[in-house]
Design a protein around this motif. Structure first.
Motif, PDB file in Angstrom:
ATOM      1  N   SER A   1       0.798  -1.216   0.000  1.00 13.85           N
ATOM      2  CA  SER A   1       0.000   0.000   0.000  1.00 13.85           C
ATOM      3  C   SER A   1       0.836   1.273   0.000  1.00 13.85           C
ATOM      4  O   SER A   1       0.279   2.364   0.001  1.00 13.85           O
ATOM      5  N   ARG A   2       2.150   1.127  -0.005  1.00 11.66           N
ATOM      6  CA  ARG A   2       2.983   2.324  -0.025  1.00 11.66           C
ATOM      7  C   ARG A   2       4.308   2.043  -0.713  1.00 11.66           C
ATOM      8  O   ARG A   2       4.796   0.922  -0.751  1.00 11.66           O
TER       9      ARG A   2
ATOM     10  N   ARG B   1       8.294   3.867  -1.108  1.00 15.24           N
ATOM     11  CA  ARG B   1       9.234   4.910  -0.705  1.00 15.24           C
ATOM     12  C   ARG B   1      10.241   5.077  -1.828  1.00 15.24           C
ATOM     13  O   ARG B   1      10.990   4.156  -2.159  1.00 15.24           O
TER      14      ARG B   1
ATOM     15  N   GLU C   1      -1.422   9.651  -2.110  1.00 13.32           N
ATOM     16  CA  GLU C   1      -0.947  10.672  -1.187  1.00 13.32           C
ATOM     17  C   GLU C   1       0.573  10.659  -1.202  1.00 13.32           C
ATOM     18  O   GLU C   1       1.194   9.604  -1.146  1.00 13.32           O
TER      19      GLU C   1
ATOM     20  N   ARG D   1       2.116  16.584   3.544  1.00 18.04           N
ATOM     21  CA  ARG D   1       1.369  15.617   2.744  1.00 18.04           C
ATOM     22  C   ARG D   1       0.628  16.342   1.628  1.00 18.04           C
ATOM     23  O   ARG D   1       0.088  17.435   1.820  1.00 18.04           O
TER      24      ARG D   1
ATOM     25  N   GLN E   1       1.610   6.919  -0.753  1.00 20.84           N
ATOM     26  CA  GLN E   1       0.583   6.112  -0.094  1.00 20.84           C
ATOM     27  C   GLN E   1      -0.485   5.767  -1.138  1.00 20.84           C
ATOM     28  O   GLN E   1      -1.140   6.648  -1.693  1.00 20.84           O
TER      29      GLN E   1
ATOM     30  N   ALA F   1      -4.946   6.185  -0.743  1.00 20.82           N
ATOM     31  CA  ALA F   1      -5.279   7.516  -0.242  1.00 20.82           C
ATOM     32  C   ALA F   1      -6.794   7.672  -0.196  1.00 20.82           C
ATOM     33  O   ALA F   1      -7.515   7.177  -1.071  1.00 20.82           O
TER      34      ALA F   1
END
Length: 270
Positions: A172-173, A175, A208, A215, A266, A269
């Motif tokens: 779900s994310r 980096r 996001e 953010r 993210q 979102a």
């Protein structure tokens, strides 16, 4: 067909550095055609130069590829000529600048230190190896001088390599790290389209972005025309990197981001 020398540096155009190097090349190899890839690499930003070199050389004719982003000039770093496995020749400092491009063409087949004074200008300046070492070497190679004539061999595994950041990919994310910022403020990330697709992000998906403690909301898009002016978008750039942009604006300014900045994406979102 004339021999080609492509030329990439962080020299800028306000000084005489680029023109002087052109002159050195043409005096040695007057038949060579010099293609300026860019001289707008940020001063001393070796990673930016290496990535831009690797991205652009597949679109350049085969020849000699001269690149100088050299914050260690005059120090202990070596001056190099490299032949890749497709026969292209690369000239520049041994600081990692040349290797991502050479890897695009099968990797390093041979590497030699620029140590033969017969193929450099004398005396060699301590601070302008672009003029005195690299440009002469590139010109002589363009004239057909064998790479072995330029100096002793170096084992490919001894060459300096850059540490390229890898993205962290979760369900779900993501980096990611900003690899480059262009003049429009678009942020190229160390993330590919395939990696983004694997998370289920398709055009129209809202994500996001977290950057420097703030953010922001962005939408995945195919082109800048898919969004309204001022909207943050996540898109695939012309080199198949995922990038962040602002339609008719600067993502670098909005996110206060530069090369090396981390951005958390993210996926789910609200």
């Amino acid at each position: 067909m004339p021999p080609f020398v492509t030329f990439l540096t962080d020299f800028g155009l306000q000084d005489d550095f680029v023109g002087t190097c052109h002159g050195v090349i043409k005096r040695i190899a007057p038949e060579a055609e010099v293609i300026d890839v860019t001289h707008g690499i940020r001063p001393g930003h070796v990673l930016q130069g290496a990535l831009m070199l690797a991205n652009t050389l597949p679109y350049m004719p085969e020849g000699v590829h001269l690149a100088v982003v050299d914050p260690g000039v005059g120090g202990s770093r070596r001056a190099l000529a490299i032949r890749d496995r497709e026969g292209r020749l690369h000239v520049g400092p041994d600081n990692g600048l040349l290797l991502p491009a050479a890897d695009r063409f099968g990797g390093v087949e041979a590497a030699h230190e620029l140590a033969n004074p017969g193929y450099s200008l004398q005396p060699v300046s301590r601070t302008f190896h672009g003029r005195d070492l690299f440009s002469p070497a590139a010109a002589h190679l363009a004239r057909g001088v064998a790479i072995e004539e330029l100096g002793p061999p170096i084992a490919p595994e001894e060459l300096v390599r850059l540490d390229l950041p890898e993205p962290e990919i979760g369900q779900s994310r993501l980096r990611a790290t900003v690899l480059a910022v262009d003049r429009f403020g678009n942020l190229a990330l160390n993330l590919t389209r395939d990696q983004l697709d694997a998370t289920g992000v398709v055009p129209g998906t809202r994500v996001e972005l977290a950057c420097r403690g703030e953010r922001f909301y962005a939408v995945a898009a195919r082109t800048f025309g898919d969004t309204t002016p001022g909207e943050l978008i996540l898109y695939e750039d012309s080199y198949r990197n995922v990038a962040v942009a602002v339609s008719r604006g600067s993502a670098a300014a909005v996110l206060r981001a530069e090369e090396g900045t981390q951005i958390l994406v993210q996926i789910d979102a609200p």
